[in-house]
Scaffold this active site. Structure first.
Site, PDB file in Angstrom:
ATOM      1  N   GLY A  47      30.611  46.176  40.808  1.00 33.43           N
ATOM      2  CA  GLY A  47      31.816  45.923  41.580  1.00 33.43           C
ATOM      3  C   GLY A  47      32.783  45.095  40.758  1.00 33.43           C
ATOM      4  O   GLY A  47      32.364  44.389  39.828  1.00 33.43           O
ATOM      5  N   GLN A  52      39.764  39.535  39.293  1.00 30.14           N
ATOM      6  CA  GLN A  52      39.005  39.299  38.050  1.00 30.14           C
ATOM      7  C   GLN A  52      39.716  39.821  36.805  1.00 30.14           C
ATOM      8  O   GLN A  52      39.336  39.468  35.696  1.00 30.14           O
ATOM      9  CB  GLN A  52      37.626  39.963  38.146  1.00 30.14           C
ATOM     10  CG  GLN A  52      36.716  39.314  39.178  1.00 30.14           C
ATOM     11  CD  GLN A  52      35.397  40.059  39.274  1.00 30.14           C
ATOM     12  OE1 GLN A  52      35.297  41.046  39.982  1.00 30.14           O
ATOM     13  NE2 GLN A  52      34.400  39.625  38.543  1.00 30.14           N
ATOM     14  N   CYS A  96      27.793  37.720  38.460  1.00 33.18           N
ATOM     15  CA  CYS A  96      29.213  38.045  38.528  1.00 33.18           C
ATOM     16  C   CYS A  96      29.748  38.208  37.111  1.00 33.18           C
ATOM     17  O   CYS A  96      29.428  37.394  36.236  1.00 33.18           O
ATOM     18  CB  CYS A  96      29.949  36.916  39.243  1.00 33.18           C
ATOM     19  SG  CYS A  96      31.724  37.140  39.300  1.00 33.18           S
ATOM     20  N   LEU A  97      30.568  39.228  36.897  1.00 33.29           N
ATOM     21  CA  LEU A  97      31.123  39.461  35.562  1.00 33.29           C
ATOM     22  C   LEU A  97      32.023  38.302  35.121  1.00 33.29           C
ATOM     23  O   LEU A  97      32.293  38.143  33.940  1.00 33.29           O
ATOM     24  CB  LEU A  97      31.899  40.779  35.529  1.00 33.29           C
ATOM     25  CG  LEU A  97      31.076  42.038  35.840  1.00 33.29           C
ATOM     26  CD1 LEU A  97      31.970  43.264  35.870  1.00 33.29           C
ATOM     27  CD2 LEU A  97      29.951  42.218  34.836  1.00 33.29           C
ATOM     28  N   HIS A 138      30.733  39.992  48.180  1.00 30.09           N
ATOM     29  CA  HIS A 138      31.029  39.343  46.899  1.00 30.09           C
ATOM     30  C   HIS A 138      32.454  39.672  46.434  1.00 30.09           C
ATOM     31  O   HIS A 138      33.222  38.792  46.032  1.00 30.09           O
ATOM     32  CB  HIS A 138      29.988  39.805  45.872  1.00 30.09           C
ATOM     33  CG  HIS A 138      30.153  39.255  44.493  1.00 30.09           C
ATOM     34  ND1 HIS A 138      29.196  38.454  43.891  1.00 30.09           N
ATOM     35  CD2 HIS A 138      31.151  39.389  43.576  1.00 30.09           C
ATOM     36  CE1 HIS A 138      29.622  38.120  42.681  1.00 30.09           C
ATOM     37  NE2 HIS A 138      30.798  38.684  42.463  1.00 30.09           N
ATOM     38  N   GLU A 139      32.820  40.967  46.498  1.00 28.62           N
ATOM     39  CA  GLU A 139      34.142  41.377  46.006  1.00 28.62           C
ATOM     40  C   GLU A 139      35.262  40.863  46.911  1.00 28.62           C
ATOM     41  O   GLU A 139      36.314  40.445  46.427  1.00 28.62           O
ATOM     42  CB  GLU A 139      34.224  42.902  45.874  1.00 28.62           C
ATOM     43  CG  GLU A 139      33.206  43.541  44.928  1.00 28.62           C
ATOM     44  CD  GLU A 139      33.091  42.855  43.574  1.00 28.62           C
ATOM     45  OE1 GLU A 139      34.086  42.287  43.097  1.00 28.62           O
ATOM     46  OE2 GLU A 139      31.983  42.880  43.006  1.00 28.62           O
ATOM     47  N   HIS A 142      36.086  37.388  46.163  1.00 27.93           N
ATOM     48  CA  HIS A 142      36.985  37.241  45.005  1.00 27.93           C
ATOM     49  C   HIS A 142      38.449  37.274  45.446  1.00 27.93           C
ATOM     50  O   HIS A 142      39.273  36.529  44.918  1.00 27.93           O
ATOM     51  CB  HIS A 142      36.775  38.383  44.005  1.00 27.93           C
ATOM     52  CG  HIS A 142      35.692  38.130  43.001  1.00 27.93           C
ATOM     53  ND1 HIS A 142      35.688  37.038  42.166  1.00 27.93           N
ATOM     54  CD2 HIS A 142      34.580  38.846  42.682  1.00 27.93           C
ATOM     55  CE1 HIS A 142      34.615  37.093  41.380  1.00 27.93           C
ATOM     56  NE2 HIS A 142      33.925  38.172  41.673  1.00 27.93           N
TER      57      HIS A 142
END
Ligand SMILES: [Zn+2]
Length: 181
Positions: A47, A52, A96-97, A138-139, A142
């Site tokens: 995702g 991000q 997380c990226l 999670h997304e 963000h």
């Protein structure tokens, strides 16, 4: 095109993303979504939120079931919001990226119902559980400037933040000494 993914503690990760209007869905937005998917598969991740990649708009891409042998089920969601939550579960080893070198167990809703728009401006409702549910939460976090490390104990978070700052100091030192030659 592969995009640069912002890394903690970049302050842009803390911005609240703004909704997207139907009139704003144009080629540039479609290209952004495409580039975000490409970046997500490349990293690799399941995702990615526009936040991000430094775009503070309510857009996320996901694919929780893709595989290296070519299976792809990309999902592009505009203005996603959670309209229902049920149960509690542990999202194991969530990462997380934008939060390098760290994973942790996060307590999240087991099931969520999310409403969003597609790039064709169709309204969709997604009834998700487990991994897909955790990923949606999670997304969407963000887009509200939240990271998964905000949802773990302060002790664990502080340890990570200290380790990350140390790592950044070391990287800065390496860079500055390399430029002397
Ligand atoms: Zn993330």
């Amino acid at each position: 095109m592969i995009l640069e993914v912002l890394q903690f503690p970049d302050p842009r990760l803390r911005e609240t993303a703004q909704p997207i209007a139907e009139s704003e869905v144009d080629d540039a937005l479609r290209e952004l979504a495409q580039n975000m998917l490409e970046t997500m598969y490349d990293e690799p991740g399941i995702g990615l939120a526009a936040t991000q990649v430094g775009v503070a708009r309510r857009l996320i891409v996901m694919d929780v079931h893709w595989s290296e042998d070519g299976e792809r089920n990309p999902l592009v969601l505009l203005n996603p919001e959670i309209v229902e939550r049920a149960g509690k579960s542990v999202s194991r080893d969530e990462g997380c990226l934008s939060v390098p070198d760290f994973t942790a167990d996060v307590i999240r809703a087991e099931r969520v119902v999310a409403r969003a728009r597609t790039l064709d401006w169709k309204e969709v409702e997604i009834d998700a559980s487990q991994l897909e549910s955790f990923c949606l939460q999670h997304e969407i976090d963000h887009l509200d400037g939240k990271l998964f490390i905000d949802r773990i104990s302060k002790l664990k978070r502080d340890l990570y933040v200290r380790r990350r700052k140390k790592q950044l100091r070391l990287e800065a030192r390496e860079r500055s000494s390399a430029s002397l030659y």
